[in-house]
Design a protein around this motif. Structure first.
Motif, PDB file in Angstrom:
ATOM      1  N   GLN A 190     -27.472  -7.087 -50.471  1.00 43.35           N
ATOM      2  CA  GLN A 190     -27.313  -7.921 -49.402  1.00 43.35           C
ATOM      3  C   GLN A 190     -27.598  -7.115 -48.159  1.00 43.35           C
ATOM      4  OE1 GLN A 190     -23.450  -9.392 -51.070  1.00 43.35           O
ATOM      5  NE2 GLN A 190     -24.455 -11.455 -50.762  1.00 43.35           N
ATOM      6  N   GLY A 191     -28.749  -6.596 -48.105  1.00 40.81           N
ATOM      7  CA  GLY A 191     -29.215  -5.616 -47.109  1.00 40.81           C
ATOM      8  C   GLY A 191     -30.459  -4.973 -47.683  1.00 40.81           C
ATOM      9  N   ARG A 192     -31.064  -4.174 -46.789  1.00 42.23           N
ATOM     10  CA  ARG A 192     -32.465  -3.578 -46.985  1.00 42.23           C
ATOM     11  C   ARG A 192     -32.527  -2.079 -47.170  1.00 42.23           C
ATOM     12  NH1 ARG A 192     -35.378  -3.907 -42.178  1.00 42.23           N
ATOM     13  NH2 ARG A 192     -33.737  -4.734 -41.246  1.00 42.23           N
ATOM     14  N   ALA A 193     -31.273  -1.622 -47.598  1.00 40.27           N
ATOM     15  CA  ALA A 193     -31.297  -0.089 -47.810  1.00 40.27           C
ATOM     16  C   ALA A 193     -32.344   0.307 -48.983  1.00 40.27           C
ATOM     17  CB  ALA A 193     -30.003   0.236 -48.172  1.00 40.27           C
ATOM     18  N   LEU A 194     -32.194  -0.543 -49.975  1.00 41.72           N
ATOM     19  CA  LEU A 194     -33.117   0.000 -51.320  1.00 41.72           C
ATOM     20  C   LEU A 194     -34.717  -0.400 -51.035  1.00 41.72           C
ATOM     21  CD1 LEU A 194     -31.190  -1.399 -54.167  1.00 41.72           C
ATOM     22  CD2 LEU A 194     -31.605   0.953 -53.581  1.00 41.72           C
ATOM     23  N   ALA A 195     -35.129  -1.258 -50.048  1.00 42.05           N
ATOM     24  CA  ALA A 195     -36.203  -1.654 -49.664  1.00 42.05           C
ATOM     25  C   ALA A 195     -36.949  -0.207 -49.037  1.00 42.05           C
ATOM     26  CB  ALA A 195     -36.433  -2.618 -48.812  1.00 42.05           C
ATOM     27  N   GLY A 196     -36.358   0.514 -48.548  1.00 40.76           N
ATOM     28  CA  GLY A 196     -36.916   1.587 -47.814  1.00 40.76           C
ATOM     29  C   GLY A 196     -36.837   2.798 -48.768  1.00 40.76           C
ATOM     30  N   LEU A 197     -36.086   2.643 -49.740  1.00 41.56           N
ATOM     31  CA  LEU A 197     -36.014   3.914 -50.687  1.00 41.56           C
ATOM     32  C   LEU A 197     -37.005   4.138 -51.847  1.00 41.56           C
ATOM     33  CD1 LEU A 197     -32.122   4.254 -50.338  1.00 41.56           C
ATOM     34  CD2 LEU A 197     -33.803   5.674 -49.322  1.00 41.56           C
ATOM     35  N   ASP A 198     -37.640   3.107 -52.026  1.00 41.09           N
ATOM     36  CA  ASP A 198     -38.431   3.076 -53.328  1.00 41.09           C
ATOM     37  C   ASP A 198     -37.528   3.179 -54.806  1.00 41.09           C
ATOM     38  OD1 ASP A 198     -40.912   3.021 -54.980  1.00 41.09           O
ATOM     39  OD2 ASP A 198     -40.942   5.172 -55.035  1.00 41.09           O
ATOM     40  N   ALA A 199     -36.559   2.347 -54.586  1.00 37.43           N
ATOM     41  CA  ALA A 199     -35.692   2.277 -55.831  1.00 37.43           C
ATOM     42  C   ALA A 199     -35.206   0.975 -55.983  1.00 37.43           C
ATOM     43  CB  ALA A 199     -34.469   2.889 -55.627  1.00 37.43           C
ATOM     44  N   ALA A 200     -35.543   0.353 -57.436  1.00 37.94           N
ATOM     45  CA  ALA A 200     -35.251  -0.943 -57.792  1.00 37.94           C
ATOM     46  C   ALA A 200     -33.443  -1.156 -57.784  1.00 37.94           C
ATOM     47  CB  ALA A 200     -35.908  -1.477 -59.044  1.00 37.94           C
ATOM     48  N   VAL A 201     -32.855   0.140 -58.207  1.00 39.14           N
ATOM     49  CA  VAL A 201     -31.540  -0.366 -58.451  1.00 39.14           C
ATOM     50  C   VAL A 201     -30.562   0.671 -57.351  1.00 39.14           C
ATOM     51  CG1 VAL A 201     -31.528  -1.645 -60.344  1.00 39.14           C
ATOM     52  CG2 VAL A 201     -31.286   0.840 -60.268  1.00 39.14           C
ATOM     53  N   GLY A 202     -29.459   0.315 -56.916  1.00 38.77           N
ATOM     54  CA  GLY A 202     -28.712   1.109 -56.426  1.00 38.77           C
ATOM     55  C   GLY A 202     -27.171   1.248 -57.019  1.00 38.77           C
TER      56      GLY A 202
END
Ligand SMILES: [Zn+2]
Length: 404
Positions: A190-202
């Protein structure tokens, strides 16, 4: 078709409003009962044993004899008003799909795996978020839960009874908690942190402290065409000032403050309102800025009400302290994912989850699946199919690690 896609398609139509495309799956309503029936059918198709606890939380057990406490996973099926398709259901569907993946690979768990769907996670009907997990862990008194009312005045107890569940059974369940070793919740980010990290899961680091407060402004109803401005006690004015004050406080203090729900009485277009009730949601990186934001908003609300001869009262509906997920469990998950060449960055979040409530009683962790826009609690919420598939694979790796 993958089992994920089939599960997704079978749940998708339930409780969707055709006008907005958003979901209205409120606890104990027909749409939510249909979601529960979907859960039971999905579990039965997989020979998983379904058991509801006394709080309306659902559990689907992959039993193992002499296996010790279980690895629990899952999420919730209820929604906020006009919520998206992913918030909650993604975790439940991914859990069933991960079990399918493990079975297809011939995996035999050494301990039970249980899929959970917690009740009233959003607080969308009765106002208290994570109500099912709070009841299970004893974080809310069963009597106050029974007395919670929805917008139509129906109590949680009556709604539960009408749905065929006995509200006398509400309350903490230490036996059940004792059967759970860990809980890992997969959730759409519920945010965009992963969108900038080239990772599908966190992996989740922790949850910001957050709370919900009800603000009541009481004035005097009057005629919009005849009551002079100077003679009015219009509660809409201090309410409006409070909305702006919340934004200002959050901006100044680096927090988040939102008024997203408001009720005006009597709600006539040609009348000054008699009363306005608003719900304030505040989230912050720590308790200091959280309290400071609340103080600033309440001070502004009080002053604005006084200047308009309007009465002001407020009460806390729920406050959840900061949660740090279990560091050792997170480390174990990160290592298991790294072993599958899955990079999973660690992220904080301002969103509350059942995993945060359960963290008080057992080691918990969360997996986030990338959300390209970060939008959530909206029909625009989204995750790409490839990222959802990566989430299932990651969850399967985690279950293999914890239950192997
Ligand atoms: Zn959720």
């Amino acid at each position: 078709m993958s089992t994920f896609a089939a599960l997704w398609d079978s749940l998708l139509p339930i409780g969707r409003d055709p006008a907005t495309g958003g979901y209205r799956r409120f606890c104990w309503t027909p749409a939510e009962l249909e979601c529960r029936a979907w859960f039971e059918t999905t579990a039965a198709e997989r020979q998983l044993r379904v058991a509801a606890d006394g709080n309306g939380n659902l559990f689907a057990w992959w039993d193992v004899s002499n296996g010790g406490p279980a690895v629990a996973t899952g999420s919730h099926l209820d929604s906020v008003p006009d919520g998206g398709a992913f918030d909650g259901p993604l975790g439940v569907i991914s859990a069933f799909a991960a079990i399918d993946e493990l079975r297809a690979a011939g995996f035999q768990p050494a301990r039970p795996i249980v899929v959970a769907a917690f009740a009233e996670e959003e607080g969308g009907r009765f106002g208290v978020a994570c109500l099912g997990s709070r009841l299970l862990t004893g974080a809310i008194d069963p009597d106050s839960a029974r007395g919670l009312r929805d917008g139509a005045g129906i109590t949680f107890a009556d709604a539960m009874l009408a749905a065929g569940h006995d509200p006398a059974q509400l309350g903490p369940d230490d036996d059940l908690l004792g059967q759970l070793a860990t809980y890992v919740e997969l959730h759409v980010e519920q945010g965009r942190a992963l969108a900038g990290l080239d990772a599908a899961v966190g992996l989740a680091e922790g949850i910001w402290p957050h709370g919900r407060w009800r603000l009541d402004f009481t004035g005097r109803a009057d005629h919009a065409g005849t009551a002079k401005l100077a003679d009015r006690a219009d509660p809409m004015l201090p309410y409006a000032a409070t909305v702006l004050a919340a934004r200002q406080a959050a901006t100044e203090l680096g927090t988040l403050a939102t008024i997203g729900k408001v009720l005006a009485e009597p709600g006539a277009a040609n009348a000054v309102s008699s009363a306005v009730s608003a719900w304030l949601d505040v989230r912050a990186a720590g308790p200091g800025p959280l309290d400071a934001t609340l103080d600033q908003v309440l001070t502004a609300a009080r002053a604005a009400a006084e200047s308009q001869q309007v009465a002001f009262e407020w009460k806390s509906e729920s406050v959840t302290p900061a949660v740090s997920f279990d560091a050792e469990l997170r480390g174990r998950l990160a290592a298991a994912l790294a072993g599958q060449r899955i990079a999973a960055p660690v992220l904080p979040t301002g969103a509350g989850h059942d995993a945060g409530i359960l963290a008080a009683r057992l080691p918990t962790a969360m997996l986030f699946v990338r959300n390209p826009t970060g939008v959530s609690h909206s029909p625009a919420e989204h995750a790409e199919p490839a990222d959802c598939a990566a989430g299932v694979t990651a969850l399967a790796a985690v279950l293999r690690e914890l239950a192997g």
